[in-house]
Motif scaffolding. Structure first.
Motif, PDB file in Angstrom:
ATOM      1  N   SER A  58      22.673  29.399 -77.336  1.00 38.76           N
ATOM      2  CA  SER A  58      21.758  29.087 -78.428  1.00 38.76           C
ATOM      3  C   SER A  58      21.040  27.786 -78.117  1.00 38.76           C
ATOM      4  CB  SER A  58      22.543  28.946 -79.736  1.00 38.76           C
ATOM      5  OG  SER A  58      21.703  28.484 -80.758  1.00 38.76           O
ATOM      6  N   TYR A  59      19.733  27.772 -78.297  1.00 41.04           N
ATOM      7  CA  TYR A  59      18.971  26.565 -77.989  1.00 41.04           C
ATOM      8  C   TYR A  59      19.253  25.448 -78.985  1.00 41.04           C
ATOM      9  CZ  TYR A  59      16.370  29.310 -74.640  1.00 41.04           C
ATOM     10  OH  TYR A  59      16.022  30.083 -73.576  1.00 41.04           O
ATOM     11  N   ASN A  60      19.502  25.799 -80.247  1.00 33.24           N
ATOM     12  CA  ASN A  60      19.854  24.822 -81.270  1.00 33.24           C
ATOM     13  C   ASN A  60      18.831  23.683 -81.324  1.00 33.24           C
ATOM     14  OD1 ASN A  60      21.378  23.792 -83.340  1.00 33.24           O
ATOM     15  ND2 ASN A  60      22.728  22.614 -81.967  1.00 33.24           N
ATOM     16  N   LEU A  61      17.551  24.071 -81.292  1.00 30.09           N
ATOM     17  CA  LEU A  61      16.487  23.065 -81.321  1.00 30.09           C
ATOM     18  C   LEU A  61      15.832  23.042 -82.692  1.00 30.09           C
ATOM     19  CD1 LEU A  61      14.799  23.901 -77.904  1.00 30.09           C
ATOM     20  CD2 LEU A  61      16.368  22.033 -78.381  1.00 30.09           C
ATOM     21  N   ARG A  62      15.519  21.823 -83.123  1.00 18.92           N
ATOM     22  CA  ARG A  62      14.876  21.708 -84.430  1.00 18.92           C
ATOM     23  C   ARG A  62      13.429  22.201 -84.378  1.00 18.92           C
ATOM     24  NH1 ARG A  62      16.916  15.615 -86.158  1.00 18.92           N
ATOM     25  NH2 ARG A  62      19.159  16.079 -86.182  1.00 18.92           N
ATOM     26  N   ASN A  63      12.813  22.003 -83.248  1.00 20.25           N
ATOM     27  CA  ASN A  63      11.416  22.382 -83.124  1.00 20.25           C
ATOM     28  C   ASN A  63      11.319  23.881 -82.883  1.00 20.25           C
ATOM     29  OD1 ASN A  63       8.740  22.823 -82.271  1.00 20.25           O
ATOM     30  ND2 ASN A  63       8.596  20.720 -81.487  1.00 20.25           N
ATOM     31  N   GLU A  64      10.981  24.655 -83.920  1.00 15.73           N
ATOM     32  CA  GLU A  64      10.936  26.109 -83.807  1.00 15.73           C
ATOM     33  C   GLU A  64       9.858  26.561 -82.826  1.00 15.73           C
ATOM     34  OE1 GLU A  64      10.578  27.863 -87.618  1.00 15.73           O
ATOM     35  OE2 GLU A  64      12.467  27.032 -88.377  1.00 15.73           O
ATOM     36  N   ARG A  65       8.763  25.809 -82.756  1.00 17.38           N
ATOM     37  CA  ARG A  65       7.709  26.197 -81.824  1.00 17.38           C
ATOM     38  C   ARG A  65       8.204  26.098 -80.387  1.00 17.38           C
ATOM     39  NH1 ARG A  65       2.059  23.291 -82.549  1.00 17.38           N
ATOM     40  NH2 ARG A  65       2.289  24.391 -84.530  1.00 17.38           N
ATOM     41  N   TRP A  66       8.918  25.016 -80.079  1.00 14.98           N
ATOM     42  CA  TRP A  66       9.479  24.870 -78.731  1.00 14.98           C
ATOM     43  C   TRP A  66      10.513  25.960 -78.460  1.00 14.98           C
ATOM     44  CZ3 TRP A  66       8.556  23.176 -74.209  1.00 14.98           C
ATOM     45  CH2 TRP A  66       9.589  23.010 -73.275  1.00 14.98           C
ATOM     46  N   PHE A  67      11.267  26.299 -79.485  1.00 17.54           N
ATOM     47  CA  PHE A  67      12.254  27.367 -79.332  1.00 17.54           C
ATOM     48  C   PHE A  67      11.557  28.687 -79.005  1.00 17.54           C
ATOM     49  CE2 PHE A  67      14.620  30.901 -81.236  1.00 17.54           C
ATOM     50  CZ  PHE A  67      15.819  30.797 -80.556  1.00 17.54           C
ATOM     51  N   LEU A  68      10.420  28.957 -79.681  1.00 17.10           N
ATOM     52  CA  LEU A  68       9.674  30.185 -79.440  1.00 17.10           C
ATOM     53  C   LEU A  68       9.139  30.211 -78.015  1.00 17.10           C
ATOM     54  CD1 LEU A  68       8.409  32.808 -80.497  1.00 17.10           C
ATOM     55  CD2 LEU A  68       6.472  31.438 -81.315  1.00 17.10           C
ATOM     56  N   PHE A  69       8.558  29.075 -77.575  1.00 19.55           N
ATOM     57  CA  PHE A  69       8.027  29.020 -76.212  1.00 19.55           C
ATOM     58  C   PHE A  69       9.149  29.214 -75.178  1.00 19.55           C
ATOM     59  CE2 PHE A  69       4.258  26.165 -77.625  1.00 19.55           C
ATOM     60  CZ  PHE A  69       3.556  27.312 -78.002  1.00 19.55           C
ATOM     61  N   SER A  70      10.295  28.613 -75.440  1.00 19.25           N
ATOM     62  CA  SER A  70      11.430  28.751 -74.514  1.00 19.25           C
ATOM     63  C   SER A  70      11.891  30.192 -74.435  1.00 19.25           C
ATOM     64  CB  SER A  70      12.581  27.850 -74.963  1.00 19.25           C
ATOM     65  OG  SER A  70      12.205  26.501 -74.954  1.00 19.25           O
ATOM     66  N   THR A  71      11.944  30.863 -75.592  1.00 17.73           N
ATOM     67  CA  THR A  71      12.369  32.257 -75.623  1.00 17.73           C
ATOM     68  C   THR A  71      11.389  33.143 -74.877  1.00 17.73           C
ATOM     69  OG1 THR A  71      13.423  31.896 -77.773  1.00 17.73           O
ATOM     70  CG2 THR A  71      12.996  34.178 -77.125  1.00 17.73           C
ATOM     71  N   ILE A  72      10.100  32.919 -75.102  1.00 16.91           N
ATOM     72  CA  ILE A  72       9.079  33.707 -74.404  1.00 16.91           C
ATOM     73  C   ILE A  72       9.167  33.468 -72.892  1.00 16.91           C
ATOM     74  CG2 ILE A  72       6.595  33.993 -74.049  1.00 16.91           C
ATOM     75  CD1 ILE A  72       6.217  33.367 -77.024  1.00 16.91           C
ATOM     76  N   GLY A  73       9.330  32.190 -72.505  1.00 17.80           N
ATOM     77  CA  GLY A  73       9.441  31.867 -71.081  1.00 17.80           C
ATOM     78  C   GLY A  73      10.648  32.520 -70.441  1.00 17.80           C
ATOM     79  N   SER A  74      11.774  32.489 -71.157  1.00 16.18           N
ATOM     80  CA  SER A  74      12.991  33.104 -70.642  1.00 16.18           C
ATOM     81  C   SER A  74      12.825  34.607 -70.489  1.00 16.18           C
ATOM     82  CB  SER A  74      14.160  32.788 -71.585  1.00 16.18           C
ATOM     83  OG  SER A  74      15.344  33.399 -71.134  1.00 16.18           O
ATOM     84  N   THR A  75      12.161  35.241 -71.454  1.00 21.84           N
ATOM     85  CA  THR A  75      11.941  36.683 -71.399  1.00 21.84           C
ATOM     86  C   THR A  75      11.035  37.061 -70.240  1.00 21.84           C
ATOM     87  OG1 THR A  75      12.194  36.838 -73.803  1.00 21.84           O
ATOM     88  CG2 THR A  75      11.133  38.694 -72.690  1.00 21.84           C
ATOM     89  N   VAL A  76       9.976  36.269 -70.033  1.00 22.25           N
ATOM     90  CA  VAL A  76       9.058  36.537 -68.921  1.00 22.25           C
ATOM     91  C   VAL A  76       9.800  36.411 -67.587  1.00 22.25           C
ATOM     92  CG1 VAL A  76       7.030  35.667 -67.690  1.00 22.25           C
ATOM     93  CG2 VAL A  76       6.984  35.869 -70.188  1.00 22.25           C
ATOM     94  N   ARG A  77      10.633  35.376 -67.454  1.00 26.20           N
ATOM     95  CA  ARG A  77      11.403  35.205 -66.212  1.00 26.20           C
ATOM     96  C   ARG A  77      12.362  36.376 -66.003  1.00 26.20           C
ATOM     97  NH1 ARG A  77      11.958  29.977 -68.071  1.00 26.20           N
ATOM     98  NH2 ARG A  77      14.164  30.318 -68.556  1.00 26.20           N
ATOM     99  N   ASN A 122      12.109  38.566 -62.753  1.00 23.48           N
ATOM    100  CA  ASN A 122      13.262  38.644 -61.853  1.00 23.48           C
ATOM    101  C   ASN A 122      13.702  40.091 -61.649  1.00 23.48           C
ATOM    102  OD1 ASN A 122      13.273  35.869 -61.664  1.00 23.48           O
ATOM    103  ND2 ASN A 122      14.986  35.573 -63.073  1.00 23.48           N
ATOM    104  N   THR A 123      13.706  40.856 -62.723  1.00 24.08           N
ATOM    105  CA  THR A 123      14.132  42.250 -62.640  1.00 24.08           C
ATOM    106  C   THR A 123      13.177  43.062 -61.769  1.00 24.08           C
ATOM    107  OG1 THR A 123      15.140  42.105 -64.842  1.00 24.08           O
ATOM    108  CG2 THR A 123      14.710  44.304 -63.967  1.00 24.08           C
ATOM    109  N   ILE A 124      11.871  42.855 -61.951  1.00 17.52           N
ATOM    110  CA  ILE A 124      10.880  43.574 -61.144  1.00 17.52           C
ATOM    111  C   ILE A 124      11.055  43.240 -59.661  1.00 17.52           C
ATOM    112  CG2 ILE A 124       8.415  43.764 -60.617  1.00 17.52           C
ATOM    113  CD1 ILE A 124       7.869  43.374 -63.619  1.00 17.52           C
ATOM    114  N   VAL A 125      11.202  41.947 -59.361  1.00 18.37           N
ATOM    115  CA  VAL A 125      11.389  41.529 -57.970  1.00 18.37           C
ATOM    116  C   VAL A 125      12.658  42.142 -57.387  1.00 18.37           C
ATOM    117  CG1 VAL A 125      11.849  39.546 -56.461  1.00 18.37           C
ATOM    118  CG2 VAL A 125      10.078  39.391 -58.222  1.00 18.37           C
ATOM    119  N   ASP A 126      13.748  42.112 -58.144  1.00 21.79           N
ATOM    120  CA  ASP A 126      15.015  42.664 -57.666  1.00 21.79           C
ATOM    121  C   ASP A 126      14.915  44.160 -57.405  1.00 21.79           C
ATOM    122  OD1 ASP A 126      16.240  40.222 -57.691  1.00 21.79           O
ATOM    123  OD2 ASP A 126      17.231  40.497 -59.629  1.00 21.79           O
ATOM    124  N   MET A 127      14.217  44.890 -58.279  1.00 23.35           N
ATOM    125  CA  MET A 127      14.076  46.330 -58.096  1.00 23.35           C
ATOM    126  C   MET A 127      13.214  46.654 -56.876  1.00 23.35           C
ATOM    127  SD  MET A 127      15.964  47.899 -60.235  1.00 23.35           S
ATOM    128  CE  MET A 127      17.095  46.548 -59.877  1.00 23.35           C
TER     129      MET A 127
END
Length: 475
Positions: free
Chosen positions: A174-193, A197-202
């Motif tokens: 859990s990111y446990n960050l007060r800044n919800e916008r930063w949390f959203l950006f982090s989640t989107i970034g993690s999902t994109v990675r 990563n999955t595409i490259v591995d396949m």
């Protein structure tokens, strides 16, 4: 007995294919001589409780068919001349187990046998060898079977339900960050990675099946390595030392084991590329640049990773099912000499973190499952085997009992699992048991004639990593 039939799992279908035919060999050292009548009695009372051990394969290898079992046919107690063996108990055991890889299991009956060797070695008074076809079950399944047949040495009435820690899959932090916008950006970034990563591995998985090969090194097997006899060696090291390194470097046990493996293989290959410096003990960097060296790494797909009682694993809807419920990921090893042994650990931690952020293992299993439906079992097995042939090695780690266990009054000194039938010259298995870690190697002796040196390098790499942490005051 009614001949009930049950289909094989996708990985079991792969392992029993003619082009692969994997078998597992579990060597168990005992602290006392083994009484064959005790083993036979235990089998007669327990084999009927386990469907896989009283079933044979159908003619097309697609189903298990229940059958009658004559236990005496599956237990081998060879005549051993003490004078002929002399003081070389290890040599006799090594040769005996290697000879097992020459002869396939009889498919007209259940695919397992047990060999009792009342030979003294440096670690045990006697050795038992359990040979099973890999289609019966993976390492997790086999350890659960051993646990069902044993008890704590310190408490014969305890059946080990708590001897192995309960493991759960790591939840996303859990990111446990007060800044919800930063949390959203982090989640989107993690999902994109994750997607990237999955595409490259396949893409790399498909490329490896088709054409992408590892560099030819002194550890790389040739086209006939799968059918060559194998030899098995093991070395026992301190599990506490591995845990110390794990905690100091903020890693997992698997991260440490991958780091040790990378370090030892780098050191071994460097020696092989320039043996003329062997006599004076100096080993300059003789490794060629740009070595592509990859290792398959097994991944448990069960939603509950901890060991369950055998009856629970055999239940139809169990989350920790018996069988071959695992997949694999491909680890790109960094082969090179490092002056600082901790660099190997940092590299392994980075590699493992990257692989954990991918659906490689789940999709590889799905591809095998779909491939058998679309292309057929044999074609899928050949594609799987091409991936194995085009990589250099495979590593596996299984959690074993935390305390010493006994089989009907026979205390167990060590458990060393391994396999043969694979199209690689080297397999590395790790298994923890009673405060120790057993490193097991399966090698093609025509490719790796000195596997004891690999064991030495494994041990020395662990010591070097611990010493480096002590020197820096991190332990």
């Amino acid at each position: 007995m009614t001949n009930e039939e049950e289909p094989l799992s996708p990985m079991a279908r792969v392992f029993q294919s003619p082009c692969i035919d994997y078998c597992a060999v579990t060597t168990i050292g005992f602290k006392t001589k083994i009484k064959p009548d005790v083993v036979l009695d235990a089998l007669k009372h327990n084999v009927s409780k386990h469907p896989r051990f009283h079933s044979k394969l159908s003619d097309n290898g697609a189903k298990w068919i229940e059958t009658e079992v004559n236990v005496e046919e599956h237990v081998v107690v060879p005549y051993i001349d003490p004078e002929e063996i002399g003081e070389d108990g290890e040599g006799f055991v090594d040769d005996y187990i290697s000879r097992l890889t020459w002869s396939p299991l009889d498919r007209s009956r259940p695919l397992w046998d047990i060999h009792i060797l009342n030979v003294k070695t440096s670690e045990a008074e006697a050795v038992g060898v359990i040979r099973t076809h890999h289609s019966l079950g993976d390492g997790t399944s086999m350890i659960s079977l051993i646990l069902a047949c044993t008890h704590k040495t310190s408490d014969p009435t305890n059946k080990l339900s708590t001897s192995i820690p309960s493991l759960k899959r790591r939840q996303t932090a859990s990111y446990n960050l007060r800044n919800e916008r930063w949390f959203l950006f982090s989640t989107i970034g993690s999902t994109v990675r994750l997607i990237w990563n999955t595409i490259v591995d396949m893409l790399l998985l498909v490329a490896t099946m088709l054409f992408l090969k590892d560099t030819e090194t002194p550890l790389k097997g040739g086209p006939d390595v799968g059918s060559n006899p194998k030899r098995f060696y093991h070395r026992t090291v301190s599990l506490d030392d591995i845990k110390l390194i794990k905690n100091a470097m903020n890693m997992t046990i698997n991260d440490v084991l991958v780091g040790i493996t990378q370090a030892s293989l780098s050191r071994y290959l460097n020696q092989q590329y320039d043996k003329k410096n062997e006599e004076d003990g100096s080993y300059p960097n003789n490794l060629p640049g740009g070595i592509r060296f990859r290792a398959g790494c097994t991944v448990n797909l069960r939603s509950e990773m901890g060991f369950k009682p055998l009856a629970d694993m055999m239940a139809k809807d169990s989350k920790g099912r018996w069988g071959n419920y695992f997949s694999f990921i491909t680890l790109p090893f960094s082969i090179g000499l490092q002056t600082d042994p901790l660099v190997y650990l940092k590299i392994s931690k980075s590699i493992m973190a990257r692989k954990k952020h991918s659906y490689h293992a789940a999709l590889a299993y799905l591809i095998i499952k779909l491939g058998q439906k679309v292309l057929g079992a044999e074609v899928t097995a050949r594609l799987f085997n091409r991936h194995v042939m085009n990589t250099t090695t495979c590593i596996s780690n299984v959690v074993g009992p935390m305390e010493e266990i006994s089989f009907r009054g026979h205390p167990i000194a060590y458990i060393a699992p391994s396999c043969y039938g694979h199209s690689q010259a080297l397999l590395v298995h790790f298994l923890s048991y009673a405060g120790k870690m057993t490193i097991s190697l399966a090698v093609d002796p025509t490719v790796i004639p000195d596997p004891h040196k690999l064991c030495d390098e494994m041990e020395e790499s662990l010591k070097a990593m611990k010493a480096a942490l002590l020197e820096r005051g991190l332990l």
